[in-house]
Enzyme design. Sequence first.
Site, PDB file in Angstrom:
ATOM      1  N   TYR A   1      50.806  38.459  48.907  1.00  0.00           N
ATOM      2  CA  TYR A   1      49.612  38.982  49.227  1.00  0.00           C
ATOM      3  C   TYR A   1      49.271  38.480  50.832  1.00  0.00           C
ATOM      4  CZ  TYR A   1      49.091  39.971  44.569  1.00  0.00           C
ATOM      5  OH  TYR A   1      49.543  40.573  43.259  1.00  0.00           O
TER       6      TYR A   1
ATOM      7  N   ASP B   1      56.028  34.778  50.717  1.00  0.00           N
ATOM      8  CA  ASP B   1      54.738  35.160  49.695  1.00  0.00           C
ATOM      9  C   ASP B   1      54.266  36.507  50.010  1.00  0.00           C
ATOM     10  OD1 ASP B   1      51.796  34.279  48.960  1.00  0.00           O
ATOM     11  OD2 ASP B   1      51.407  35.171  50.791  1.00  0.00           O
TER      12      ASP B   1
ATOM     13  N   ARG C   1      38.853  38.053  48.707  1.00  0.00           N
ATOM     14  CA  ARG C   1      39.905  37.011  48.812  1.00  0.00           C
ATOM     15  C   ARG C   1      39.734  35.782  48.889  1.00  0.00           C
ATOM     16  NH1 ARG C   1      45.344  36.232  48.063  1.00  0.00           N
ATOM     17  NH2 ARG C   1      46.383  35.355  50.246  1.00  0.00           N
TER      18      ARG C   1
END
Length: 232
Positions: free
Chosen positions: A20, A18, A49
């Site tokens: 982020y 992944d 976020r």
Amino acid sequence: MTGPLLQRLEGVRACVFDAYGTLFDFASAASRAIDVPEDKRAALTALWRDKQLQYTWLRSLQNRYVDFRQVTGEALDFALETLGLDASLHEKLMDLYLGLEPFPEVPTVLRTLRASGFRTAILSNGSPAMLDALVSRAGLADAFDAVLSVDAVGVFKTHPKAYQYALDTLRLPARAISFQSSNAWDAYAASDFGMRVVWCNRYGQRRERLPGAPDFEIGTLAELPVLLGVSG
């Protein structure tokens, strides 16, 4: 400890990450925005976020896909308004998001894995343009065999199509892939899909009550090579 770990990860041929929060620090955008008051940077990072993720899941449920740049921008606008910050910060923060800083151990770990014969890839919600900017600004353009965006399948993680895209592109079965994510929801979903999973729990999250179970939990990616039987 080493013996059982190697046995459980036997047959892994590729490491998929992944982006982020796993390879790149999403907090580094707000932390470098000098026009954002220092006492609001942490709150901005957290709310931005949270809304970003919520919008990916809700859009997937509604079958209303747009690329991650739009989702990120809309989440940012929500956060700025909620925190009483100037809307004019939008463009600067969005540009900073294209150049998020990699976590300190990331370049060394990627070099170590590739030198040991593992294929490496990113599988991310990020749009192709966002991911291209991330890896190039970080000087990691040559660190991956593939940089995969869910934009190709038109639905965000945790939809199975996103994980299947990695299998199809790498031409590997799920059990030949070790998937690394700092996001518990992503780690659990990839495990439920059938991948080997290493949850990089950078943020001290609680374990999820979801289908799937990550094979391992580590604090940083610096611990990954040992799990794969690789010395630094």
